[in-house]
Design a protein around this motif. Structure first.
Motif, PDB file in Angstrom:
ATOM      1  N   LEU A 103      20.112  12.820   2.717  1.00 20.20           N
ATOM      2  CA  LEU A 103      20.632  13.233   1.421  1.00 20.20           C
ATOM      3  C   LEU A 103      19.534  13.332   0.362  1.00 20.20           C
ATOM      4  O   LEU A 103      19.358  14.381  -0.255  1.00 20.20           O
ATOM      5  CB  LEU A 103      21.719  12.252   0.944  1.00 20.20           C
ATOM      6  CG  LEU A 103      22.988  12.173   1.801  1.00 20.20           C
ATOM      7  CD1 LEU A 103      23.912  11.078   1.279  1.00 20.20           C
ATOM      8  CD2 LEU A 103      23.707  13.526   1.789  1.00 20.20           C
ATOM      9  N   TYR A 113      18.290   8.029   1.594  1.00 17.46           N
ATOM     10  CA  TYR A 113      19.753   7.974   1.645  1.00 17.46           C
ATOM     11  C   TYR A 113      20.270   8.967   2.694  1.00 17.46           C
ATOM     12  O   TYR A 113      19.747  10.092   2.832  1.00 17.46           O
ATOM     13  CB  TYR A 113      20.352   8.309   0.277  1.00 17.46           C
ATOM     14  CG  TYR A 113      20.114   7.227  -0.758  1.00 17.46           C
ATOM     15  CD1 TYR A 113      21.116   6.318  -1.083  1.00 17.46           C
ATOM     16  CD2 TYR A 113      18.884   7.121  -1.399  1.00 17.46           C
ATOM     17  CE1 TYR A 113      20.898   5.330  -2.037  1.00 17.46           C
ATOM     18  CE2 TYR A 113      18.659   6.133  -2.343  1.00 17.46           C
ATOM     19  CZ  TYR A 113      19.669   5.238  -2.654  1.00 17.46           C
ATOM     20  OH  TYR A 113      19.441   4.258  -3.579  1.00 17.46           O
ATOM     21  N   TYR A 114      21.341   8.552   3.406  1.00 16.43           N
ATOM     22  CA  TYR A 114      21.915   9.373   4.474  1.00 16.43           C
ATOM     23  C   TYR A 114      23.439   9.380   4.348  1.00 16.43           C
ATOM     24  O   TYR A 114      24.044   8.419   3.834  1.00 16.43           O
ATOM     25  CB  TYR A 114      21.525   8.831   5.849  1.00 16.43           C
ATOM     26  CG  TYR A 114      20.038   8.682   6.054  1.00 16.43           C
ATOM     27  CD1 TYR A 114      19.286   9.712   6.606  1.00 16.43           C
ATOM     28  CD2 TYR A 114      19.384   7.507   5.692  1.00 16.43           C
ATOM     29  CE1 TYR A 114      17.914   9.581   6.796  1.00 16.43           C
ATOM     30  CE2 TYR A 114      18.017   7.374   5.864  1.00 16.43           C
ATOM     31  CZ  TYR A 114      17.283   8.405   6.414  1.00 16.43           C
ATOM     32  OH  TYR A 114      15.930   8.271   6.590  1.00 16.43           O
ATOM     33  N   ASP A 115      24.063  10.438   4.841  1.00 10.49           N
ATOM     34  CA  ASP A 115      25.518  10.478   4.844  1.00 10.49           C
ATOM     35  C   ASP A 115      26.062   9.722   6.053  1.00 10.49           C
ATOM     36  O   ASP A 115      25.298   9.152   6.839  1.00 10.49           O
ATOM     37  CB  ASP A 115      26.033  11.914   4.811  1.00 10.49           C
ATOM     38  CG  ASP A 115      25.577  12.752   6.013  1.00 10.49           C
ATOM     39  OD1 ASP A 115      25.270  12.149   7.071  1.00 10.49           O
ATOM     40  OD2 ASP A 115      25.521  13.994   5.891  1.00 10.49           O
ATOM     41  N   ALA A 116      27.391   9.728   6.230  1.00  6.63           N
ATOM     42  CA  ALA A 116      28.018   8.931   7.281  1.00  6.63           C
ATOM     43  C   ALA A 116      27.598   9.367   8.679  1.00  6.63           C
ATOM     44  O   ALA A 116      27.571   8.552   9.617  1.00  6.63           O
ATOM     45  CB  ALA A 116      29.538   8.987   7.152  1.00  6.63           C
ATOM     46  N   ASP A 123      30.831   5.387   4.457  1.00  2.08           N
ATOM     47  CA  ASP A 123      30.601   6.512   3.557  1.00  2.08           C
ATOM     48  C   ASP A 123      29.181   7.049   3.699  1.00  2.08           C
ATOM     49  O   ASP A 123      28.963   8.249   3.882  1.00  2.08           O
ATOM     50  CB  ASP A 123      30.835   6.108   2.104  1.00  2.08           C
ATOM     51  CG  ASP A 123      32.316   6.101   1.740  1.00  2.08           C
ATOM     52  OD1 ASP A 123      33.092   6.761   2.452  1.00  2.08           O
ATOM     53  OD2 ASP A 123      32.664   5.430   0.759  1.00  2.08           O
ATOM     54  N   SER A 124      28.216   6.144   3.592  1.00  2.37           N
ATOM     55  CA  SER A 124      26.805   6.534   3.639  1.00  2.37           C
ATOM     56  C   SER A 124      25.955   5.302   3.890  1.00  2.37           C
ATOM     57  O   SER A 124      26.454   4.163   3.887  1.00  2.37           O
ATOM     58  CB  SER A 124      26.390   7.224   2.321  1.00  2.37           C
ATOM     59  OG  SER A 124      26.594   6.342   1.230  1.00  2.37           O
TER      60      SER A 124
END
Length: 806
Positions: free
Chosen positions: A412, A404-407, A350-351
């Motif tokens: 993010l 934070y990062y997406d997949a 997901d992330s």
């Protein structure tokens, strides 16, 4: 592994008390020119296997007296500075007055059986087990090696445990006031040749504070020759990062003055890798999110440790002791990098997020201890007074930042904050003790007062972004004050086949904890009695039975009471609990010894509302929190077997096996406060082979193997772990220098996984410290290095609850 544990036979010795008539041996020690040799060592050995029975030292005229000798066949030998007299065979049926024992000082004729062929001896006293190692193969190692070989001691991740409880290390009945790793470093630098015995006190009697668990008391051998001695020592350890330690000790003695000074520095750089995995569940206990987290932590420290000990005899009846310790650990740097993959219930990514958690820590611990002893006119009676002061200060500055990062790796958001914490603690204690013999019995009584003041503060600031778990309102100032008033009475009585010790201690506790930010105050005001009973029965020389009971208290550590949070990241943190209360335990032990060869120990312990570190996952907010909490109930019981035996003159084997059950019932706060019982049945096995590789006993080796099936840690259960260790030790220049090399965790299987899996909880962690390493050590003694010093620690249970600021 069943085969491994089955060969780790047993044993738990319960003493050979003197039974019936005993006699004394008198004599004199001279050289071949008929000149007296003062202060020579006198050794009495069993004629059958040269086992050490007892010993003494000659006086300044070379005369000696050995008392309390049972009828039997013995070998008697005198030794001085590595040289010995010819062993003399004696059939003791009456008092014996010998002529002279002659030590030829021009030759090195100390009989090698004294150096290499003796085996350790176990003795069961009413309140403790005594493991005598003087002049044995085991004594050729370090003090740490001796503790690891002591019956009833379990070594788990470099922690010394007795029946699942952390043991407190004492040196000559004074507590070694250091952290776990510092205690290990100290004992690894203290030669085992200075050790007379180790006392295992599973149920400490009334004269000890009711707080705390079992005690390991190291008793050093004594030498009354005045003079000066010193030593320098160092170690080099190659693990992931190289490490070293350096230290020097100096001791000077006159007829009235004993002075000991020590300094050591221990720079360390170590890495610790941790894997965590959490399966978050919905209301139906179905996994909807899986977090896989990898921690990589590097920590740099430079610890300084200094001690000054002064003993002064005012006259034959009055003496003073001043002991001072300083532990200073500045500019500690702890850098942690965390990488977290978040997947859905089917395992799809997901992330992700990464966290950099950097902390700077400083702490210092300064202690003074003053004791006055007055010997009364009545033989064996004495009065003592003690005063103690400790000042502890610790600070920590933490910077935490997450991205934070997406997949697909797209950025993010960010979140971060700083925290600044400080803790200052002052401890004052005063104690009076009186002891006196009463015929063939003895009486001891005393009183103690202790006062503790702790002030803690934490501030959160410099926030970047937002979080559901971290905000500025978590800042707090916490004050804790505690006074404990105690008194005790202890009575010991001996008969022909029986020995009994009764004790009663009472403690009045007054404590108050105040959270200024939360505007909460928690108080404790209670009086509790702590009885103890020890009974020993020896119907014959082949059988011995003993029973003991004791009640103890476990008070929360000062840091555990702080309602503060220490964050690994914003979703993973530790939290203190100002509502913690002391827990009370009742300990029962039953022991049997057969033929002084087979030893059995059955124990049962009711730990009551034990204070535990309980880890819970919050499935709604997707966090993991470690809480300090009183459990509802906690019990443990087990059966121990021990074997201690010389297989061949140069080969001594020691084996210890423990079969145990542990369980704790607690409130699962993230599972609707349901009651849950965590329990485990486990096996611990330890097998040590000690080898004398040279005729003069200066070259020794060891091969040890440790196995633990599983252990209980609060809400976690660990899986099995094994440790294979090899070591060599060589004494040089007539024991003036020693060099050693050891390889630890050769199989790389000493790193268990801890798993919590029940109700709506499913998480585990595997922490990998630097357990696998090679260590080289060197010690050089100068001056009159065979003198025994007055080194000791400070015996204060209040200091046990100190913790370095995290």
């Amino acid at each position: 592994m069943k085969h491994v544990t089955s060969i780790l036979l047993l044993v738990f010795l319960a003493s050979n008390h003197l039974v019936g008539q005993t006699y004394q041996i008198t004599g004199k020690v001279v050289d071949e020119q008929n000149q007296t040799i003062p202060f020579a060592n006198i050794l009495l050995l069993q004629a059958t296997d040269t086992t050490f029975v007892k010993g003494t030292s000659a006086d300044d005229n070379g005369a000696f007296v050995l008392e309390g000798v049972e009828p039997d066949l013995y070998l008697l030998q005198a030794s001085y500075v590595g040289r010995g007299s010819e062993p003399r065979a004696l059939d003791i049926t009456k008092d014996i007055s010998l002529g002279a024992l002659i030590i030829p000082l021009e030759t090195n004729s100390l009989d090698e059986v004294v150096v290499t062929a003796q085996r350790p001896k176990l003795q069961r006293l009413p309140d403790r087990l005594v493991f005598s190692v003087e002049n044995t193969v085991i004594s050729q190692g370090t003090s740490w090696d001796i503790l690891k070989s002591t019956p009833g001691v379990i070594v788990n991740q470099d922690e010394l445990l007795i029946r699942g409880q952390n043991a407190t290390v004492y040196l000559n009945d004074r507590k070694v006031q250091l952290s776990g790793q510092e205690v290990q470093d100290l004992l690894q630098g203290l030669s085992g040749t200075n050790i007379k015995s180790v006392e295992v006190i599973a149920n400490p009697p009334a004269r000890y504070d009711a707080e705390g668990g079992p005690i390991l008391n190291i008793v050093t051998n004594k030498n009354i020759v005045p003079g000066y001695k010193g030593s320098i020592n160092g170690t080099y350890t190659q693990a992931v990062f190289p490490k070293f330690s350096l230290g020097t000790s100096h001791y000077y003695k006159t007829d009235k003055l004993h002075l000991f000074a020590n300094y050591s520095i221990n720079p360390q750089k170590e890495v610790r890798k941790t894997d965590k995995d959490i399966h978050f569940m919905d209301a139906t206990n179905t996994v909807f999110s899986q977090w896989d987290t990898k921690y990589n932590q590097t920590k740099k420290t430079r610890s300084h440790n200094a001690s000054l000990i002064l003993d002064y005899d005012l006259d034959d009846r009055n003496s003073l002791n001043l002991t001072s310790n300083l532990v200073f650990n500045p500019n500690q740097n702890q850098q942690t990098r965390l990488v977290n993959d978040m997947r859905n219930g089917t395992g799809q990514l997901d992330s992700t997020f990464t966290t950099h958690n950097n902390a700077m820590l400083d702490n210092s611990n300064l202690a003074f201890d003053l004791t006055y002893v007055h010997k009364l006119k009545k033989e064996g009676a004495r009065l003592s007074a003690n005063g103690h002061y400790t000042n502890y200060s610790g600070t920590s500055f933490q910077n935490l930042a997450s991205d934070y990062y997406d997949a697909s790796g797209g950025f993010l958001r960010s979140f971060g904050f700083d925290s600044d914490s400080r803790q200052d603690i002052e401890i004052f204690t005063g104690q009076m003790d009186y002891s006196t013999p009463i015929g063939n019995a003895s009486l001891e009584t005393g009183a103690k007062i202790s006062s503790i003041a702790s002030e803690s503060q934490v501030d959160f600031f410099n926030f970047l972004g937002s979080s559901n778990t971290v905000d500025a309102t978590l800042s707090d100032r916490y004050l804790y004050d505690e006074n404990v008033y105690a008194a005790y009475l202890s009575f010991v009585k001996n008969w022909e086949k029986w020995s009994m010790k009764l004790g009663l201690r009472g403690e009045l506790t007054e404590a108050e904890g105040r959270s200024l930010t939360l505007n909460q105050t928690n108080t404790q005001d209670f009086f509790e009695p702590f009885p103890s009973l020890y009974v020993l029965y020896s119907p014959s020389v082949n059988h011995s039975f003993s029973f003991d009971f004791g009640r103890n208290v476990n008070r929360p550590k000062y840091n555990d009471l702080n309602p503060f949070r220490f964050f690994f990241n914003e979703n993973d943190y530790e939290e203190g609990n100002p509502r913690l209360t002391p827990s009370f335990s009742n300990n029962f032990n039953l022991n049997y010894t057969l033929n002084s060869e087979y030893f059995f120990d059955i124990y049962y312990r009711d730990n009551g509302s034990n204070i535990a570190d309980l880890v819970f996952q919050d499935n709604n907010n997707q966090t993991l929190v470690e809480l300090k909490q009183n459990v509802l109930e906690s019990t443990s019981y087990g059966l121990d077997f021990t074997l201690s035996k010389t297989i061949l003159p140069p080969w001594f084997i020691y084996a210890y096996t423990s079969f145990f059950h542990e369980e704790e019932t607690f409130l699962a706060v993230e599972s609707n406060n349901a009651e849950y019982t965590n329990e485990v049945d486990g096996v611990y096995g330890y097998l040590a082979n000690y080898l004398t590789l040279s005729k003069d006993g200066t070259f020794t080796g060891e091969v040890t193997f440790t196995y633990i099936s599983q252990f209980l840690f609060g809400s976690y259960i660990s899986d099995e772990q094994m440790n294979l260790t090899l070591g060599l030790r060589k004494s040089l220049f007539n024991n003036r220098a020693t060099i050693s090399i050891a390889a630890e965790d050769i199989l790389e299987q000493y790193v268990p996984t801890y798993r919590s899996q029940y109700l709506n909880q499913d998480n585990f962690y595997r922490r990998r410290p630097e357990t696998q390493f090679i260590r080289v050590g060197f010690t050089y003694n100068f001056g009159n290095f065979r003198l025994e010093d007055n080194q000791r620690g400070i015996d204060k249970k209040e200091r046990d609850r100190l913790q370095a600021t995290e």
